[in-house]
Every structure is written in structure tokens, then in C-alpha cells.
Design an enzyme around this catalytic site. Sequence first.
Site, short mmCIF file in Angstrom:
data_model
loop_
_atom_site.label_atom_id
_atom_site.label_comp_id
_atom_site.label_asym_id
_atom_site.label_seq_id
_atom_site.Cartn_x
_atom_site.Cartn_y
_atom_site.Cartn_z
N LYS A 47 15.95 6.55 7.19
CA LYS A 47 15.34 6.18 5.91
C LYS A 47 16.18 6.79 4.78
CE LYS A 47 10.81 5.80 3.74
NZ LYS A 47 9.36 5.97 3.92
N ARG B 41 -9.89 -1.98 5.47
CA ARG B 41 -9.50 -2.20 6.86
C ARG B 41 -10.43 -1.49 7.84
NH1 ARG B 41 -3.12 -1.61 7.50
NH2 ARG B 41 -3.27 -3.69 8.38
N GLU C 258 -6.56 3.44 9.74
CA GLU C 258 -7.73 3.65 8.90
C GLU C 258 -9.04 3.59 9.69
OE1 GLU C 258 -4.47 1.75 6.40
OE2 GLU C 258 -5.38 1.36 8.35
#
Length: 647
Positions: free
Chosen positions: A293, A411, A383
Site C-alpha cells: 500500500k 450492514r 459489522e
Amino acid sequence: MHTFPIFQEIPLLRPNTPLLDKVSEPFQLRLLSEEQLAQLSHELRSFLLYSVGQSGGHFGAGLGVIELTIALHYTFNTPDDRLVWDVGHQAYPHKILTGRREQMLKIRKHDGPAAFPARDESVYDAFGVGHSSTSISAALGMAIAAKLKNTSRRSIAIIGDGALTAGMAFEALSHAGDIAPDMLVILNDNDMAISNNVGGLKNHLARILSGKTYNHMRDSGKKVLSSTPNLMEFAKRTEEHVKGLMAPGILFEELGFNYIGPIDGHDLPTLLRTLENMKELKGPQFLHIITKKGKGFAPAELDPVGYHAINKIEPKPPVVEVELQHVKTPKPKYANVFGQWLCDIAAQDERVVGITPAMREGSDLIKFSEFYPKRYFDVAIAEQHAVTLAAGLACEGMKPVVAIYSTFLQRAYDQLIHDVAIQNLDVLFAIDRAGLVGEDGATHAGSFDLSFLRCIPNMLIMAPSDENELRQMLFTGHSYNGPASVRYPRGNGPGVAIEPEMSVLKIGKSRRINEGKQIAILSFGSMLEPAKTAAKNLGASLIDMRFIKPLDTQIIQSLALTHELLVTIEENVVAGGAGSGVSEYLRSEDINTPIIHLGLPDSFVAHGKPADLLKQCGLDAKGIQVKIEHHISQQRTDYSSLGASSS
């Protein structure tokens, strides 16, 4: 392999990109030679850095998929072949290569591209995405459709940046392995997922395992051994054992995928050979690549979380000496107020635990995670698990606090109802990013939480109008016996002084801001500041309602009987929101005072600066006043017409 210098800072001047300038569509990319692609990668990386410096936005994950993006568009026939990106902020390089290079300078602005793939923006965006872990399900649906339509179109899901931690991704993998469609899943493992074991041997192994010779031998062996079940099972387990020793792919093999990797996601020649081989393979394929990243930008490589996204790079102002007493202390963000409160309450109550679905920095749980590491749980992008984990903790007498964005709580709605509310458990939801969030757009806006929370029994719902209200409401929720929620906006509050002492607010009790005549404005949460200006100009009464559930019915009834018009204001959709609750109460009491509801429209609000979006929705001070005056004017016109027709 070509090597290029690593960028040490974001370029402020537009870089020279002769190859990239020739590519406005992927078919032009496929006209380049493979030898030119390394130079193109360098130019694409430099342009991405420059464009994000001009506009602000996500770029860490995008820098990590430069080579992969080029390899995918070079190998596959996009847009006929479907690329489904997950997480969406990986897709900036994809946008640059698919006709939106110049528009990227205005990304996330009202008249610019969205921060994530959007079907209505480009034919190359096969699936719209804002949240994570949806790509495999969507690509599987596309692969099934291709088979039913008898086309050779390919579906490729690119999942990464931690998105494989969500259960939905594994549900899709399990289904795909069961029905065995022709599809490819690419795991972009950038130190947020599984493995960092990469080297020449791994790359060599991947080329062998994805090659035609190996797969022909594999299929031929299956045919020969199919008549001898015992030998077939032995051969299968031997293959799995050998792969398991050399690659961490047994899990995916067991789910029914042909696993290849891990390979170096920045090695373009290996990527091209592997993708070209896998393109011809039948059935579900899984390619595991390792990327870094922030690749190519030194600060982001060292701090991938801190450089996940940046603000627009502004020219440095001249240094001006100022007297110390004139330097203003910056106002804390609502998230900072929450983070400090959680540390304070944890020091008082050892039952407190903090839970977040991969939002430690965004929800400002950094200090809490450092001070109370044993009571801090980052469950990754999961979640549903976060909510039920909190329910389990509450069953054992703990006091869990779930720090979650409004849009992410959607969610876990089933868990919110079944696992928390039905059992009336002591779980406190700190709901960040409620209302419009600005540049991230409709996928991240917290437009619906008041509506979907208000209908749940046992749920206490509060909305602060300033920083101190947030602190006191959090403490009130912590002290409440049952599920409680506090929803607050992104960014800074109005700058109200925060009282260190915490006190429990009286449940369902509002506070009167000013007394007026004829018009009464009932403000919920973040709308109080613009409502103050409108109320002053209109000579209206103004109430900070504080509680959405239970409502302060006493003040509602009093206002309805002493005013000619009631106005509710909320940064939530009007449908089913706080204002709807006020109307429901008035009807139940057979009170017919006229009422109008101001809030977010029955449409998805696009990306842009929050102040501009609120103005667009008529929720700035002027917009509120204009809407109220228009309603009054319309009423007078209607009454005049009625009187004329009666005479």
C-alpha cells in the site's frame, strides 16, 4: 525489470507522461508493447500522486495496484470483460486509464467523478461500490449471467485492503465453489489480509500452477483416476499437501477454487504471464498477489494507514509571526470528543469495552486502543460480527460501546434487531458520520439511521447539537438500561465548551433555545445552528429536541397548542425520520396544528462539499427560512382562494 526512483513528495507540477497521454481508453493500452508497460506504470503512479494532490482523496491503495490495473486492462477485453473493484478506493488508476484522466483533478467534487466506481459514470465501472466485500458476489452474478446467455465474457473480482475479512466475501466464495462458474477472484493482499511470503520461488510456482501443461496434466489425471475412487482421493490430498507446503491456499482450494500464488503484485511480467494463463482456465480461479500500500511514494510506504487518503495540497502560505495569545486552539471534531469520552469512562468503569469494524482512526479510538488494549477489539470489516460480539459481551455484564459509521451500521441491521434490541441488551452505539459526509458521496452518507432506528423497540436514540451535548449523551447512553444510540456528524462542532464532569440527561427531555410566536421550530441534532438563524429572522420559537426516541411529547403538545405552525428539521431523510415521529404523535392525540418536515430529500445526494450539499437540500439557514416562508405564503393563498370560492 525496469526500476524507477521512489517519490519522496507529491508533485505540485503536472508530470511529463508521454505514454499515458496516448491512453484514454484501454484498447489504446493494448496497442503498447509489453516493454513499454513499465514506463507506463511509472507515469501512471506519478499522475495519480499529482492528481490527488490537486483534489485530495484516497491514494494509498491505488498506488499499490498500479501494475495490477495495467495488467488487467492489458490482458482482458474491457469493458466487455467485467472488472469489479473492491474496495472502491483502489480504483483511481482504473479511472485514469478509462477515459477520466483529466476529470480526476476534480474527483469527489460536485462536478467531478465519484470517489468510487459508479455505473452511471462509465461503462468500465461494472459495479458501483462504496462499502467493501461485495465484489465476489457481484462478479459471481455476472459470471452466472454470462453462462445463461451463452457468452464468453469473463468476470474478475479484485478484492483487497482488508475486504476479505468480511463474512459476505466468504459466503460468495462458498457459493462460487459450489456451482463452479468461470470467474477469477484476485486477492490484493497489501498487509491487510493474509500473507507476506513472496519471492522468486513463489512467482515461479504460480507460473507453473497457472500454466496449460500443469492444468492439462491435472485434468487428464482426474479422468484416469476417476474409475478408482481411492487413488483419486489420494492424488487429490497429495496435490493439496504439496500446494499447502508451498502456498497458503488450502482454504480457497477447499472452497472449490483453483488457487494460484502468492505472487509479487508489482512484478508486471509475472502478472501478465499469470493472468494470460488463468484467462484460459475453466471454473473458479483464485489469484493471490502481494502488493505494498502506497507503493512508490516513500511516506505512504512507511505509514500506509496515515496516507490512506489525503487532503488537497495547498501552496504553503508565507510565514507570519503572531503573538501566542492570538493563536486559536482548533475546535475538536465530534470523533475526538467521542474518543476522549471513551477513555474517560473506561477509567471509571472497568466493564467498558470498545469495538470497531476497522475504523480505529476514523472513530478516534487510537488512545483507547493504546491505554486499554485488552478492552479494545477491532473486528476488521465485519459489522455484523461487531454488533453480535457486543451482544455477547453485554450478556456477561460488560458495557460494550460499538463505534461505527452510520452507513456501516446499515450492514448489521438484522443483528441490531435480533441480537441486541429483542434481548434488550446494554449496548451503546456511537454512530459517527450521521447525515451528509461530503466528498465520499451517497454510499457513505448517513442519511437513514434515524428512520431505521426509530422503528426498533427498546432503542434509545439521541442526537447532539454540539460537542458538550455529545459527551453528556454518551454518558447518558452508558448509564441507560438497554440499547442506546448517539448519532453525530462528521467534522467539527460549533465550538461549545466541553464540561469535564459527566451527567445523565433526563430521558426524552428537550431544551428550549428561544421563545417566539406563531412558528415553532423543532430541531434535531446537527441542524440547530442553521435553525438558530432562521428562527431569529422569523421570530420563531426554537427547541433543541435532543431525543428522537422517546420524543418530548409534553413540549410538542404545548407548542402545537400555542403556535400556528410547527417545523421539524433533521439531517436525515424525511421519510420515517424524527419529524415523522412528531406527526405520528400529533395524530394520535388528534391535534391538527399544521406541520412541515425539513430534511434530506427522497433521493441519493451526490458528492460535494458538505456546506454546498446542505444548501442544495435547503438545509442551510437561508434555505430553512425560505421554505418556511413559502409554506406560510402558500397557506395564505389557499385560504384566500377558499374564502373567494365560499363567497
